[in-house]
Design a protein around this motif. Structure first.
Motif, PDB file in Angstrom:
ATOM      1  N   GLY A 107       0.780  -1.222   0.000  1.00 14.36           N
ATOM      2  CA  GLY A 107       0.000   0.000   0.000  1.00 14.36           C
ATOM      3  C   GLY A 107       0.818   1.280   0.000  1.00 14.36           C
ATOM      4  N   TYR A 108       2.135   1.186   0.039  1.00 18.87           N
ATOM      5  CA  TYR A 108       3.001   2.366   0.039  1.00 18.87           C
ATOM      6  C   TYR A 108       3.776   2.460  -1.275  1.00 18.87           C
ATOM      7  CZ  TYR A 108       2.125   2.894   4.997  1.00 18.87           C
ATOM      8  OH  TYR A 108       1.521   3.084   6.202  1.00 18.87           O
ATOM      9  N   ALA A 109       4.121   3.671  -1.661  1.00 16.53           N
ATOM     10  CA  ALA A 109       4.894   3.886  -2.884  1.00 16.53           C
ATOM     11  C   ALA A 109       6.376   3.683  -2.601  1.00 16.53           C
ATOM     12  CB  ALA A 109       4.660   5.291  -3.411  1.00 16.53           C
ATOM     13  N   ILE A 110       7.110   3.349  -3.644  1.00 11.13           N
ATOM     14  CA  ILE A 110       8.568   3.213  -3.536  1.00 11.13           C
ATOM     15  C   ILE A 110       9.170   4.612  -3.470  1.00 11.13           C
ATOM     16  CG2 ILE A 110      10.633   2.408  -4.699  1.00 11.13           C
ATOM     17  CD1 ILE A 110       8.939   0.229  -5.986  1.00 11.13           C
ATOM     18  N   LEU A 111       9.973   4.887  -2.443  1.00 12.84           N
ATOM     19  CA  LEU A 111      10.557   6.215  -2.280  1.00 12.84           C
ATOM     20  C   LEU A 111      11.767   6.439  -3.164  1.00 12.84           C
ATOM     21  CD1 LEU A 111      10.322   6.650   1.569  1.00 12.84           C
ATOM     22  CD2 LEU A 111       8.863   7.635  -0.180  1.00 12.84           C
ATOM     23  N   LEU A 112      12.633   5.451  -3.269  1.00 10.22           N
ATOM     24  CA  LEU A 112      13.855   5.584  -4.051  1.00 10.22           C
ATOM     25  C   LEU A 112      13.966   4.444  -5.052  1.00 10.22           C
ATOM     26  CD1 LEU A 112      16.332   6.338  -1.157  1.00 10.22           C
ATOM     27  CD2 LEU A 112      15.389   7.988  -2.740  1.00 10.22           C
ATOM     28  N   LYS A 113      14.471   4.756  -6.222  1.00  4.81           N
ATOM     29  CA  LYS A 113      14.770   3.709  -7.189  1.00  4.81           C
ATOM     30  C   LYS A 113      16.047   3.013  -6.736  1.00  4.81           C
ATOM     31  CE  LYS A 113      12.849   6.217 -11.124  1.00  4.81           C
ATOM     32  NZ  LYS A 113      11.534   5.782 -11.047  1.00  4.81           N
ATOM     33  N   SER A 114      16.312   1.851  -7.277  1.00  9.13           N
ATOM     34  CA  SER A 114      17.469   1.084  -6.807  1.00  9.13           C
ATOM     35  C   SER A 114      18.781   1.827  -7.034  1.00  9.13           C
ATOM     36  CB  SER A 114      17.518  -0.275  -7.491  1.00  9.13           C
ATOM     37  OG  SER A 114      17.736  -0.124  -8.873  1.00  9.13           O
ATOM     38  N   TRP A 115      18.912   2.557  -8.131  1.00  9.88           N
ATOM     39  CA  TRP A 115      20.165   3.255  -8.386  1.00  9.88           C
ATOM     40  C   TRP A 115      20.308   4.500  -7.522  1.00  9.88           C
ATOM     41  CZ3 TRP A 115      19.463   8.152 -10.225  1.00  9.88           C
ATOM     42  CH2 TRP A 115      18.238   8.428 -10.828  1.00  9.88           C
ATOM     43  N   GLU A 116      19.206   5.021  -6.967  1.00 11.43           N
ATOM     44  CA  GLU A 116      19.300   6.195  -6.108  1.00 11.43           C
ATOM     45  C   GLU A 116      19.826   5.844  -4.718  1.00 11.43           C
ATOM     46  OE1 GLU A 116      15.283   7.498  -6.392  1.00 11.43           O
ATOM     47  OE2 GLU A 116      15.766   9.008  -7.909  1.00 11.43           O
ATOM     48  N   SER A 117      19.587   4.628  -4.265  1.00  6.01           N
ATOM     49  CA  SER A 117      20.047   4.221  -2.944  1.00  6.01           C
ATOM     50  C   SER A 117      21.255   3.285  -3.015  1.00  6.01           C
ATOM     51  CB  SER A 117      18.912   3.540  -2.181  1.00  6.01           C
ATOM     52  OG  SER A 117      18.519   2.364  -2.853  1.00  6.01           O
ATOM     53  N   PHE A 118      21.895   3.203  -4.177  1.00 10.09           N
ATOM     54  CA  PHE A 118      23.015   2.282  -4.368  1.00 10.09           C
ATOM     55  C   PHE A 118      24.165   2.569  -3.401  1.00 10.09           C
ATOM     56  CE2 PHE A 118      27.109   1.327  -6.330  1.00 10.09           C
ATOM     57  CZ  PHE A 118      26.975  -0.035  -6.532  1.00 10.09           C
ATOM     58  N   TYR A 119      24.538   3.833  -3.255  1.00  4.58           N
ATOM     59  CA  TYR A 119      25.665   4.179  -2.393  1.00  4.58           C
ATOM     60  C   TYR A 119      25.411   3.758  -0.954  1.00  4.58           C
ATOM     61  CZ  TYR A 119      29.142   6.834   0.118  1.00  4.58           C
ATOM     62  OH  TYR A 119      30.155   7.188   0.957  1.00  4.58           O
ATOM     63  N   ILE A 120      24.219   4.015  -0.448  1.00  4.99           N
ATOM     64  CA  ILE A 120      23.900   3.660   0.936  1.00  4.99           C
ATOM     65  C   ILE A 120      23.880   2.158   1.105  1.00  4.99           C
ATOM     66  CG2 ILE A 120      22.105   3.752   2.700  1.00  4.99           C
ATOM     67  CD1 ILE A 120      21.376   6.514   1.550  1.00  4.99           C
ATOM     68  N   ARG A 121      23.259   1.459   0.161  1.00  3.48           N
ATOM     69  CA  ARG A 121      23.122   0.007   0.297  1.00  3.48           C
ATOM     70  C   ARG A 121      24.447  -0.735   0.163  1.00  3.48           C
ATOM     71  NH1 ARG A 121      20.852  -2.120  -3.840  1.00  3.48           N
ATOM     72  NH2 ARG A 121      20.737  -0.253  -5.081  1.00  3.48           N
TER      73      ARG A 121
END
Length: 106
Positions: free
Chosen positions: A51-65
């Motif tokens: 029921g929630y939207a995705i906040l970040l695409k995978s490439w946007e959070s790559f550095y953190i992950r």
């Protein structure tokens, strides 16, 4: 009295090895993302609640992950004394692969 300060020059070998190491880490991160997407064996797949939207695409959070979680303990050090030339740092442990750190209360 004017004091001038010049930063030391970084050698070309040191600069090359730094960029090369960073490229290797990024390359392995992308390979792990690629394999994790197709096999489903990644702790970062399916983090969105129903029921929630995705906040970040995978490439946007790559550095953190893939990069920051591995080295977060180097900079995020809670101190338990007054700041000065000598400080005492709280020890922390992780039980989930550096996703979160807990203090050992020592």
């Amino acid at each position: 009295m004017v004091v001038s300060h010049t930063d030391p020059e970084i050698g070309s070998v040191v600069a090359f090895l730094t960029y090369f190491s960073y490229a290797i880490i990024i390359g392995f991160g992308h390979i792990r993302d690629f394999i994790g997407t197709f096999t489903g064996f990644s702790r970062y797949v399916g983090k969105t609640a129903k029921g929630y939207a995705i906040l970040l695409k995978s490439w946007e959070s790559f550095y953190i992950r893939r990069l920051y979680h591995r080295i977060q303990d180097c900079w995020n050090r809670p101190i338990c004394s007054a700041p000065g030339c000598h400080i005492e740092v709280l020890e922390r442990v992780t039980k989930n692969g550096n996703c979160s750190l807990e203090t050992t209360r020592n």
